[in-house]
Design an enzyme around this catalytic site. Sequence first.
Site, PDB file in Angstrom:
ATOM      1  N   LYS A   1       0.834  -1.214   0.000  1.00  0.00           N
ATOM      2  CA  LYS A   1       0.000   0.000   0.000  1.00  0.00           C
ATOM      3  C   LYS A   1       0.867   1.262   0.000  1.00  0.00           C
ATOM      4  CE  LYS A   1      -1.969  -1.369   3.873  1.00  0.00           C
ATOM      5  NZ  LYS A   1      -1.341  -2.697   4.078  1.00  0.00           N
TER       6      LYS A   1
ATOM      7  N   ARG B   1      -9.846   0.676   8.677  1.00  0.00           N
ATOM      8  CA  ARG B   1      -9.271  -0.614   9.019  1.00  0.00           C
ATOM      9  C   ARG B   1     -10.347  -1.598   9.469  1.00  0.00           C
ATOM     10  NH1 ARG B   1      -3.774   0.231   8.422  1.00  0.00           N
ATOM     11  NH2 ARG B   1      -2.600  -1.340   9.494  1.00  0.00           N
TER      12      ARG B   1
ATOM     13  N   ARG C   1      11.576  -5.948   5.285  1.00  0.00           N
ATOM     14  CA  ARG C   1      11.437  -4.500   5.023  1.00  0.00           C
ATOM     15  C   ARG C   1      12.383  -3.693   5.917  1.00  0.00           C
ATOM     16  NH1 ARG C   1       5.698  -1.852   5.424  1.00  0.00           N
ATOM     17  NH2 ARG C   1       5.712  -2.994   7.381  1.00  0.00           N
TER      18      ARG C   1
ATOM     19  N   ARG D   1      11.153  -1.801  11.443  1.00  0.00           N
ATOM     20  CA  ARG D   1      10.027  -1.424  12.293  1.00  0.00           C
ATOM     21  C   ARG D   1       9.821  -2.466  13.383  1.00  0.00           C
ATOM     22  NH1 ARG D   1       5.199   0.249   8.157  1.00  0.00           N
ATOM     23  NH2 ARG D   1       4.008  -1.012   9.640  1.00  0.00           N
TER      24      ARG D   1
ATOM     25  N   ARG E   1      -0.659  -8.880  13.431  1.00  0.00           N
ATOM     26  CA  ARG E   1      -1.199  -7.994  12.383  1.00  0.00           C
ATOM     27  C   ARG E   1      -1.977  -8.794  11.338  1.00  0.00           C
ATOM     28  NH1 ARG E   1       4.132  -5.383  10.579  1.00  0.00           N
ATOM     29  NH2 ARG E   1       2.905  -4.234   9.046  1.00  0.00           N
TER      30      ARG E   1
HETATM   31  P1  AP5 Z   1       4.866  -1.649   1.834  1.00  0.00           P
HETATM   32  O1  AP5 Z   1       4.570  -0.828   0.622  1.00  0.00           O
HETATM   33  O2  AP5 Z   1       5.568  -0.991   2.962  1.00  0.00           O
HETATM   34  O3  AP5 Z   1       3.512  -2.391   2.309  1.00  0.00           O
HETATM   35  P2  AP5 Z   1       2.255  -1.840   3.114  1.00  0.00           P
HETATM   36  O4  AP5 Z   1       1.070  -2.528   2.558  1.00  0.00           O
HETATM   37  O5  AP5 Z   1       2.258  -0.341   3.119  1.00  0.00           O
HETATM   38  O6  AP5 Z   1       2.605  -2.454   4.522  1.00  0.00           O
HETATM   39  P3  AP5 Z   1       2.451  -1.902   5.991  1.00  0.00           P
HETATM   40  O7  AP5 Z   1       3.123  -2.929   6.849  1.00  0.00           O
HETATM   41  O8  AP5 Z   1       2.954  -0.503   6.139  1.00  0.00           O
HETATM   42  O9  AP5 Z   1       0.938  -1.940   6.179  1.00  0.00           O
HETATM   43  P4  AP5 Z   1       0.221  -2.069   7.484  1.00  0.00           P
HETATM   44  O10 AP5 Z   1      -1.177  -1.866   7.022  1.00  0.00           O
HETATM   45  O11 AP5 Z   1       0.487  -3.274   8.269  1.00  0.00           O
HETATM   46  O12 AP5 Z   1       0.887  -0.913   8.359  1.00  0.00           O
HETATM   47  P5  AP5 Z   1       0.507   0.608   8.623  1.00  0.00           P
HETATM   48  O13 AP5 Z   1       1.753   1.389   8.555  1.00  0.00           O
HETATM   49  O14 AP5 Z   1      -0.671   1.037   7.831  1.00  0.00           O
HETATM   50  O15 AP5 Z   1       5.688  -2.937   1.351  1.00  0.00           O
HETATM   51  C1  AP5 Z   1       6.117  -3.916   2.293  1.00  0.00           C
HETATM   52  C2  AP5 Z   1       7.437  -4.533   1.802  1.00  0.00           C
HETATM   53  O16 AP5 Z   1       7.189  -5.232   0.575  1.00  0.00           O
HETATM   54  C3  AP5 Z   1       8.527  -3.490   1.478  1.00  0.00           C
HETATM   55  O17 AP5 Z   1       9.780  -3.969   1.861  1.00  0.00           O
HETATM   56  C4  AP5 Z   1       8.439  -3.307  -0.052  1.00  0.00           C
HETATM   57  O18 AP5 Z   1       9.681  -2.934  -0.623  1.00  0.00           O
HETATM   58  C5  AP5 Z   1       7.995  -4.705  -0.488  1.00  0.00           C
HETATM   59  N1  AP5 Z   1       7.156  -4.673  -1.690  1.00  0.00           N
HETATM   60  C6  AP5 Z   1       6.217  -3.733  -2.021  1.00  0.00           C
HETATM   61  N2  AP5 Z   1       5.663  -4.021  -3.226  1.00  0.00           N
HETATM   62  C7  AP5 Z   1       6.261  -5.174  -3.645  1.00  0.00           C
HETATM   63  C8  AP5 Z   1       6.108  -5.977  -4.819  1.00  0.00           C
HETATM   64  N3  AP5 Z   1       5.236  -5.674  -5.794  1.00  0.00           N
HETATM   65  N4  AP5 Z   1       6.872  -7.094  -4.912  1.00  0.00           N
HETATM   66  C9  AP5 Z   1       7.776  -7.429  -3.950  1.00  0.00           C
HETATM   67  N5  AP5 Z   1       7.962  -6.709  -2.818  1.00  0.00           N
HETATM   68  C10 AP5 Z   1       7.207  -5.582  -2.672  1.00  0.00           C
HETATM   69  O19 AP5 Z   1      -0.007   0.507  10.137  1.00  0.00           O
HETATM   70  C11 AP5 Z   1       0.880   0.178  11.182  1.00  0.00           C
HETATM   71  C12 AP5 Z   1       0.116   0.109  12.474  1.00  0.00           C
HETATM   72  O20 AP5 Z   1      -0.472   1.406  12.774  1.00  0.00           O
HETATM   73  C13 AP5 Z   1      -1.074  -0.853  12.525  1.00  0.00           C
HETATM   74  O21 AP5 Z   1      -0.690  -2.194  12.802  1.00  0.00           O
HETATM   75  C14 AP5 Z   1      -1.907  -0.241  13.661  1.00  0.00           C
HETATM   76  O22 AP5 Z   1      -1.353  -0.526  14.910  1.00  0.00           O
HETATM   77  C15 AP5 Z   1      -1.744   1.251  13.401  1.00  0.00           C
HETATM   78  N6  AP5 Z   1      -2.779   1.741  12.509  1.00  0.00           N
HETATM   79  C16 AP5 Z   1      -2.614   2.233  11.250  1.00  0.00           C
HETATM   80  N7  AP5 Z   1      -3.792   2.583  10.714  1.00  0.00           N
HETATM   81  C17 AP5 Z   1      -4.737   2.306  11.653  1.00  0.00           C
HETATM   82  C18 AP5 Z   1      -6.147   2.430  11.677  1.00  0.00           C
HETATM   83  N8  AP5 Z   1      -6.836   2.906  10.627  1.00  0.00           N
HETATM   84  N9  AP5 Z   1      -6.802   2.051  12.809  1.00  0.00           N
HETATM   85  C19 AP5 Z   1      -6.131   1.595  13.883  1.00  0.00           C
HETATM   86  N10 AP5 Z   1      -4.786   1.422  13.908  1.00  0.00           N
HETATM   87  C20 AP5 Z   1      -4.091   1.785  12.797  1.00  0.00           C
END
Ligand code: AP5
Length: 214
Positions: free
Chosen positions: A13, A87, A126, A160, A171
């Site tokens: 994402k 979420r 990552r 992270r 997660r």
């Molecule tokens: P990346 O692009 O970083 O993936 P992502 O989907 O953004 O992953 P996140 O882990 O950031 O998502 P998340 O939803 O768990 O965390 P968030 O920060 O929102 O890619 C991941 C890896 O894959 C990278 O190394 C990249 O290089 C690689 N990659 C990408 N594309 C690729 C491809 N095509 N092929 C191969 N490799 C690839 O949330 C974190 C925390 O915040 C949550 O757990 C929660 O505690 C809190 N939080 C956030 N939003 C909320 C909410 N709305 N409500 C409550 N808590 C929340």
Amino acid sequence: MNILIFGPPGAGKGTQSALMVERMGMKHISTGDLFRSAIKNKTPLGIEAKSFIDSGKLVPDQVTIKMVEEVLEQINGTSFILDGFPRNVTQAQALEGLLDRVKLTLNKAVFLEVPAEDLVDRLSGRRTCRSCGAVYHVVTKPLKNGKSCDNCGSQDIYQREDDKAESIRTRLKVYEESTKPLKDYYAKKGNLVEVKGFGTAEGVYTSIKQALKN
Ligand code: AP5
């Protein structure tokens, strides 16, 4: 066009949002990034959110919804990508109310589909630049010179806390229970777009662009 992008942790994402910001000039609203910035700056919000995030649990809805509300109130007509919000169904319903109030429309909800077996490799490999937030992967997207950020030159590249094995497990479970049901939610609303999130990041970006045109 205003969109949201959702999918399992590690679906790409953030990677796809960064490409859309660079090439389509959209504003990126990532709740994960907003929380991480609050944690880095030790604000009251960051202090409250830290333990939830490090352990892989969701931050409470009322805290998260209020944070998003404050950003949307200042969006001033710029097209946006919501990444990581909503979420769960409670947040999705709250988002509708917020958008109505600020007179904005959500055009599409993009779901990124990635096989479960790829997600753990993506998350555990990552690495992130603490200075500018650029995202790398030890195998698929390593630092060009092996030690500093390609984007800003910082050597503060970290893993992270929630990318460690136990948090990843939590997660993925939270995703299955709370976030995956949003697929049905947006399908019923008629604005769900499903895109395959594997293959190269460029290939995924092209698929998203195509799907948004249709
Ligand atoms: P990346 O692009 O970083 O993936 P992502 O989907 O953004 O992953 P996140 O882990 O950031 O998502 P998340 O939803 O768990 O965390 P968030 O920060 O929102 O890619 C991941 C890896 O894959 C990278 O190394 C990249 O290089 C690689 N990659 C990408 N594309 C690729 C491809 N095509 N092929 C191969 N490799 C690839 O949330 C974190 C925390 O915040 C949550 O757990 C929660 O505690 C809190 N939080 C956030 N939003 C909320 C909410 N709305 N409500 C409550 N808590 C929340």
